[in-house]
Design an enzyme around this catalytic site. Structure first.
Site, PDB file in Angstrom:
ATOM      1  N   GLU A  65       0.800  -1.346   0.281  1.00 19.09           N
ATOM      2  CA  GLU A  65      -0.302   0.128   0.244  1.00 19.09           C
ATOM      3  C   GLU A  65       1.151   1.192   0.097  1.00 19.09           C
ATOM      4  O   GLU A  65       0.616   2.363  -0.903  1.00 19.09           O
ATOM      5  CB  GLU A  65      -1.047  -0.088   0.890  1.00 19.09           C
ATOM      6  CG  GLU A  65      -1.968  -0.504   0.893  1.00 19.09           C
ATOM      7  CD  GLU A  65      -1.487  -2.246   1.952  1.00 19.09           C
ATOM      8  OE1 GLU A  65      -2.371  -3.350   1.460  1.00 19.09           O
ATOM      9  OE2 GLU A  65      -0.466  -2.226   2.210  1.00 19.09           O
ATOM     10  N   PHE A 127     -12.117  -6.986  13.451  1.00 22.81           N
ATOM     11  CA  PHE A 127     -10.907  -7.178  13.106  1.00 22.81           C
ATOM     12  C   PHE A 127     -10.438  -6.426  11.595  1.00 22.81           C
ATOM     13  O   PHE A 127     -11.211  -5.928  10.800  1.00 22.81           O
ATOM     14  CB  PHE A 127     -11.202  -8.805  12.379  1.00 22.81           C
ATOM     15  CG  PHE A 127      -9.473  -9.477  11.577  1.00 22.81           C
ATOM     16  CD1 PHE A 127      -9.388  -9.431  11.447  1.00 22.81           C
ATOM     17  CD2 PHE A 127     -10.554  -9.377  10.353  1.00 22.81           C
ATOM     18  CE1 PHE A 127      -8.175  -9.733  10.903  1.00 22.81           C
ATOM     19  CE2 PHE A 127      -9.736  -9.766   9.362  1.00 22.81           C
ATOM     20  CZ  PHE A 127      -7.877 -10.244   9.286  1.00 22.81           C
ATOM     21  N   GLN A 128      -8.988  -6.458  12.094  1.00 21.07           N
ATOM     22  CA  GLN A 128      -8.646  -4.895  10.207  1.00 21.07           C
ATOM     23  C   GLN A 128      -8.901  -3.646  11.167  1.00 21.07           C
ATOM     24  O   GLN A 128      -9.191  -2.889  10.071  1.00 21.07           O
ATOM     25  CB  GLN A 128      -8.467  -5.236   9.408  1.00 21.07           C
ATOM     26  CG  GLN A 128      -8.065  -6.763   9.260  1.00 21.07           C
ATOM     27  CD  GLN A 128      -7.822  -6.976   7.872  1.00 21.07           C
ATOM     28  OE1 GLN A 128      -8.871  -6.651   7.124  1.00 21.07           O
ATOM     29  NE2 GLN A 128      -6.039  -7.434   6.953  1.00 21.07           N
TER      30      GLN A 128
END
Length: 578
Positions: A65, A127-128
């Site tokens: 990223e 999550f995340q």
């Protein structure tokens, strides 16, 4: 050039109605004439990627990223319109942070779209999940948290406009998965600024008149062209102002290319590693017409010794920059192109500069950029930069990482056109060069060359992006100026830390030409001067990406040099001058 997936839609397909928040996001990008997006797929951003499937927008899957952000940054710099990067929530979004901070420091237009966990899970450590807007608020021009599928497209359009207009910079829209998955039939409008944001265009006429009178009366005037000149497409106006009034031009490092360096009035760029004659001109000037510069510490050295006798005329679109670092005698807030036009029209006469220009020419002769060559010794990096410059066209796009190689590229390449120098300035991000070359390649004309100068340290940070260049068969050429050091750190350790080379020397380093081949690029190696010309030509002629591992003199330093916080007029030409 190829793209990972491009689907041309016919008119009937283009007219298909929006049915979801994700489709509204993509339609907003289409409304803004976006043609390329750089990103990495993931769970929370998946609905937006699915909506891209039937779009004519090309998506380039990057290896990391951070690479997506740097590619978007370079694309934005070269085109002048926002580069787009996308990532999923959590680690995907946080991996964008370095690239967004880089774009913010250099005022490059970037729009980041990040996935987020569903709204009902925000704040639950799902999550995340990461507070993406909170993390990025200090480093973006504006960021947004989408809450309504009916409005999300307009939010994306506004973020695009904010990145592009006024003082350019990065913006971000965080997209919860429930918002992008939700139903909507509302078509977003064109990208537009909020009603509350109206950056100035023309400066106050009375202030312009006063500044023009000061400039006309000066005996030692200098035009200082910063990166804002390039952002505002004001290079032609600066060129006309300088030539019509016979005034020397100095650029900042971000302003490289704003004035042609092969012109007699060019003094090249100033600052820590700028030319001695540019630094002398600023130091001895009695009036500086500064356009689109932050007056950062790498330019000014010590503030108390910077241009001590000069009246400062400071033009900037951001009023917060006026007198932030250097006190301005005349602050002109507005668009650089418009204000330079106002200023030129207001000049009562040209200043008398004949003697001053002659003095600047004397300095150019007395303190030229120079280096010595031992044909039996290791290759000097400056020689390689000059060889590549000679082998390529004037409109070649040059990207770099950060370090000594960046300075040699800036010093020894002759830049004649704006938007051809693509580098990391304010943040100084090692690893910028390769992903920036990918972004620049997508932004470039088909017949333009894209060259990257990297260092071994910078190259190792983002060399995985070569997989993208190989997959997409991108014509970029990377020259790794390999001294087996973090070279700038080593130079500072030698100069200011009694030569204690702690953690700056690489005891082992890959063969970059072999590594390039493993990634799918073409690898070359240079060890001697007699290999330079032929290898440069072969690398530039190679199909797709190529990497040249150039083994340079490991002890070569970058000079001139002004020590941090020092007096620009007392630049060092060699190590024992420090």
């Amino acid at each position: 050039m190829s793209s990972e997936r491009t689907i041309e839609r016919d008119a009937e397909e283009s007219a298909q109605p929006v049915t979801s928040g994700a489709e509204s996001v993509v339609r907003a990008l289409e409304n803004a004439s976006v043609d390329t997006v750089f990103g990495v797929q993931g769970g929370a951003i998946m609905p937006v990627y699915d909506a891209l499937y039937d779009s004519a927008i090309s998506h380039v899957t990057m290896a990391h990223e951070q690479g997506a952000a740097h590619a978007a940054d370079a694309y934005g710099h070269v085109t002048g319109t926002p580069g787009i990067c996308m990532a999923t929530s959590g680690p995907g979004a946080t991996n964008l942070v370095t690239g967004l901070a880089d774009a913010g420091m250099d005022s490059d237009p970037v729009l980041a779209l990040t996935g987020q966990v569903p709204t009902e899970f925000v704040g639950s450590d799902a999550f995340q999940e990461t507070d993406t807007t909170g993390v990025t608020r200090p480093i973006t021009k504006e960021n947004y948290f989408a809450t309504d599928p009916d409005d999300v497209g307009d939010t994306v359009g506004e973020a695009f406009a904010m990145a592009e207009r006024g003082r350019q910079g990065p913006t971000l829209v965080d997209l919860p998965k429930d918002v992008t998955n939700a139903d909507t039939d509302r078509e977003p409008g064109p990208a537009r600024l909020p009603d509350t944001y109206r950056p100035a265009v023309d400066a106050d006429p009375a202030a312009v008149d006063a500044a023009a009178k000061t400039f006309a009366a000066a005996e030692r005037p200098v035009i200082l062209a910063g990166g804002g000149v390039i952002k505002a497409e004001a290079s032609d106006r600066i060129r006309d102002l300088a030539i019509e009034n016979d005034v020397p031009v100095v650029t900042t490092m971000p302003g490289i290319g704003a004035f042609p360096e092969d012109h007699d009035l060019s003094l090249s760029w100033a600052g820590m590693h700028g030319t001695g004659y540019a630094n002398l001109a600023l130091t001895m000037s009695d009036c500086i017409f500064a356009v689109g510069t932050r007056f950062d510490d790498r330019l000014t050295g010590g503030i108390e010794t910077f241009a001590p006798d000069a009246e400062i005329i400071h033009v900037d679109i951001d009023p917060a920059e006026i007198s932030k670092n250097i006190q301005a005698d005349h602050g002109l807030v507005g668009d650089a192109s418009a204000v330079v036009r106002q200023f030129a029209d207001a000049l009562p006469r040209a200043p008398d500069t004949e003697e001053w220009v002659a003095t600047c020419w004397t300095w150019k002769n007395d303190y030229p950029l120079d280096y010595s060559i031992d044909e039996d010794g290791p290759v000097k990096p400056q020689f390689v930069v000059e060889a590549v410059d000679a082998a390529t066209a004037d409109d070649t796009l040059v990207t770099t990482g950060v370090g000594q190689h960046q300075m040699w590229a800036a010093q020894y390449w002759t830049f004649t056109e704006p938007r051809t120098w693509v580098s990391s300035h304010g943040l100084g991000t090692m690893g910028y060069g390769v992903p920036a070359a990918i972004g620049a390649r997508y932004a470039a004309e088909d017949d333009q060359s894209v060259v990257c100068f990297d260092g071994d340290g910078s190259f190792l940070m983002t060399c995985q992006e070569l997989t993208v260049a190989a997959r997409e068969n991108l014509d970029i050429t990377v020259f790794v100026l390999n001294n087996e050091f973090i070279g700038m750190v080593r130079q500072w350790q030698d100069g200011f830390f009694d030569g204690r080379r702690m953690a700056s020397e690489y005891d082992w380093i890959p063969q970059f030409d072999v590594l390039a081949e493993a990634f799918g690029a073409t690898g070359f190696r240079i060890d001697d001067y007699d290999e330079v010309e032929d290898t440069v030509e072969a690398a530039l002629d190679a199909d797709g990406p190529s990497v040249v591992d150039v083994h340079i003199d490991p002890e070569e330093d970058v000079f001139p040099m002004v020590p941090s916080g020092g007096d620009n007029g007392l630049f060092a030409l060699q190590g024992d001058h420090l």
